[in-house]
Design a protein around this motif. Structure first.
Motif, short mmCIF file in Angstrom:
data_model
loop_
_atom_site.label_atom_id
_atom_site.label_comp_id
_atom_site.label_asym_id
_atom_site.label_seq_id
_atom_site.Cartn_x
_atom_site.Cartn_y
_atom_site.Cartn_z
N TYR A 37 36.06 42.84 31.06
CA TYR A 37 37.20 43.56 30.52
C TYR A 37 36.77 44.99 30.23
O TYR A 37 35.59 45.28 30.09
CB TYR A 37 37.65 42.92 29.20
N ARG A 38 37.77 45.86 30.10
CA ARG A 38 37.45 47.22 29.69
C ARG A 38 38.56 47.74 28.79
O ARG A 38 39.70 47.31 28.87
CB ARG A 38 37.25 48.15 30.89
N GLN A 39 38.16 48.67 27.94
CA GLN A 39 39.12 49.31 27.05
C GLN A 39 38.85 50.80 27.03
O GLN A 39 37.78 51.23 26.58
CB GLN A 39 39.06 48.73 25.64
N ALA A 40 39.80 51.54 27.53
CA ALA A 40 39.71 53.00 27.52
C ALA A 40 40.32 53.53 26.23
O ALA A 40 41.15 52.85 25.61
CB ALA A 40 40.43 53.57 28.74
N PRO A 41 39.96 54.73 25.81
CA PRO A 41 40.50 55.29 24.58
C PRO A 41 42.03 55.30 24.60
O PRO A 41 42.63 55.76 25.57
CB PRO A 41 39.93 56.72 24.55
N GLY A 42 42.62 54.77 23.54
CA GLY A 42 44.06 54.77 23.43
C GLY A 42 44.78 53.75 24.27
O GLY A 42 46.02 53.74 24.31
N LYS A 43 44.03 52.88 24.94
CA LYS A 43 44.66 51.89 25.80
C LYS A 43 44.25 50.48 25.37
O LYS A 43 43.28 50.29 24.66
CB LYS A 43 44.26 52.12 27.25
N GLN A 44 45.03 49.50 25.81
CA GLN A 44 44.71 48.11 25.51
C GLN A 44 43.57 47.63 26.40
O GLN A 44 43.35 48.13 27.49
CB GLN A 44 45.95 47.24 25.74
N ARG A 45 42.87 46.64 25.89
CA ARG A 45 41.82 46.01 26.68
C ARG A 45 42.45 45.31 27.87
O ARG A 45 43.48 44.64 27.74
CB ARG A 45 41.05 45.02 25.82
N GLU A 46 41.82 45.45 29.04
CA GLU A 46 42.36 44.84 30.25
C GLU A 46 41.26 44.10 31.00
O GLU A 46 40.10 44.49 30.97
CB GLU A 46 42.97 45.91 31.17
N LEU A 47 41.68 43.04 31.69
CA LEU A 47 40.76 42.29 32.52
C LEU A 47 40.62 43.01 33.86
O LEU A 47 41.62 43.30 34.51
CB LEU A 47 41.29 40.87 32.75
N VAL A 48 39.40 43.32 34.26
CA VAL A 48 39.21 44.00 35.54
C VAL A 48 38.63 43.08 36.62
O VAL A 48 38.83 43.32 37.80
CB VAL A 48 38.32 45.26 35.41
N ALA A 49 37.91 42.04 36.22
CA ALA A 49 37.33 41.12 37.20
C ALA A 49 37.10 39.77 36.53
O ALA A 49 36.73 39.72 35.36
CB ALA A 49 36.02 41.65 37.75
N GLY A 50 37.31 38.70 37.29
CA GLY A 50 37.10 37.36 36.76
C GLY A 50 36.42 36.48 37.78
O GLY A 50 36.55 36.69 38.98
N ILE A 51 35.68 35.50 37.27
CA ILE A 51 35.05 34.52 38.13
C ILE A 51 35.28 33.15 37.51
O ILE A 51 35.01 32.93 36.33
CB ILE A 51 33.54 34.83 38.33
N SER A 52 35.80 32.22 38.30
CA SER A 52 36.12 30.90 37.77
C SER A 52 34.87 30.03 37.73
O SER A 52 33.83 30.38 38.29
CB SER A 52 37.18 30.23 38.65
N GLN A 53 35.00 28.87 37.10
CA GLN A 53 33.86 27.97 37.05
C GLN A 53 33.49 27.47 38.44
O GLN A 53 32.37 27.00 38.67
CB GLN A 53 34.13 26.78 36.12
N PHE A 54 34.40 27.60 39.39
CA PHE A 54 34.14 27.19 40.77
C PHE A 54 33.61 28.34 41.63
O PHE A 54 33.30 28.15 42.79
CB PHE A 54 35.41 26.61 41.38
N GLY A 55 33.54 29.53 41.04
CA GLY A 55 32.99 30.67 41.76
C GLY A 55 34.00 31.56 42.44
O GLY A 55 33.62 32.58 43.03
N SER A 56 35.26 31.23 42.36
CA SER A 56 36.26 32.12 42.95
C SER A 56 36.42 33.35 42.07
O SER A 56 36.25 33.28 40.85
CB SER A 56 37.60 31.40 43.10
N THR A 57 36.72 34.46 42.70
CA THR A 57 36.78 35.74 41.99
C THR A 57 38.17 36.36 42.11
O THR A 57 38.93 36.06 43.03
CB THR A 57 35.74 36.72 42.52
N LYS A 58 38.47 37.23 41.17
CA LYS A 58 39.71 37.98 41.19
C LYS A 58 39.44 39.35 40.60
O LYS A 58 38.52 39.52 39.80
CB LYS A 58 40.80 37.27 40.40
N TYR A 59 40.25 40.32 41.02
CA TYR A 59 40.06 41.70 40.58
C TYR A 59 41.40 42.36 40.30
O TYR A 59 42.40 42.08 40.96
CB TYR A 59 39.32 42.50 41.66
N ALA A 60 41.37 43.26 39.34
CA ALA A 60 42.52 44.11 39.13
C ALA A 60 42.68 45.02 40.35
O ALA A 60 41.69 45.41 40.98
CB ALA A 60 42.34 44.95 37.87
N ASP A 61 43.91 45.35 40.65
CA ASP A 61 44.16 46.20 41.82
C ASP A 61 43.39 47.52 41.73
O ASP A 61 42.96 48.05 42.75
CB ASP A 61 45.66 46.48 41.95
#
Length: 114
Positions: A37-61
């Protein structure tokens, strides 16, 4: 006791690369979905990348094709390889479960200069 410790941030010029590390203790990362996750000044925390317990991945655009999430089950660690960094990637980066959350760590600051 669950603990998450992020490291590897720093100051880098636009176009540069950084590799973030997440050291987990008190639980096994490979039986959880995990994310960066990341949080820039003045912005909400956002998920940028994830990995499941099975190893599949996802990314923010916004980071797709530039960031790569991975984990080392033996070391109980997770990583985020960040390439082609842009000034808009400047933020504090955190690791945590996805979905759900453990207590947040202190994060690691990433600053990208133009």
């Amino acid at each position: 006791q669950v603990q998450l410790v992020e490291s590897g941030g720093g100051l880098v010029q636009a176009g540069g690369s950084l590799r973030l590390s997440c050291r987990a203790s008190g639980f096994m990362i490979w039986i959880n979905g995990m994310g960066w996750y990341r949080q820039a000044p003045g912005k909400q925390r956002e998920l940028v990348a994830g990995i499941s317990q099975f190893g599949s991945t996802k990314y923010a655009d916004s980071v797709k094709g530039r960031f790569t999430i991975s984990r080392d089950n033996a070391k109980n660690m997770m990583y985020l390889q960040m390439n082609s960094l842009k000034p808009e990637d400047t933020a504090v980066y955190y690791c945590n479960r996805d979905p759900g959350e453990f207590p947040w760590g202190q994060g690691t600051q990433v600053t990208v200069s133009s």
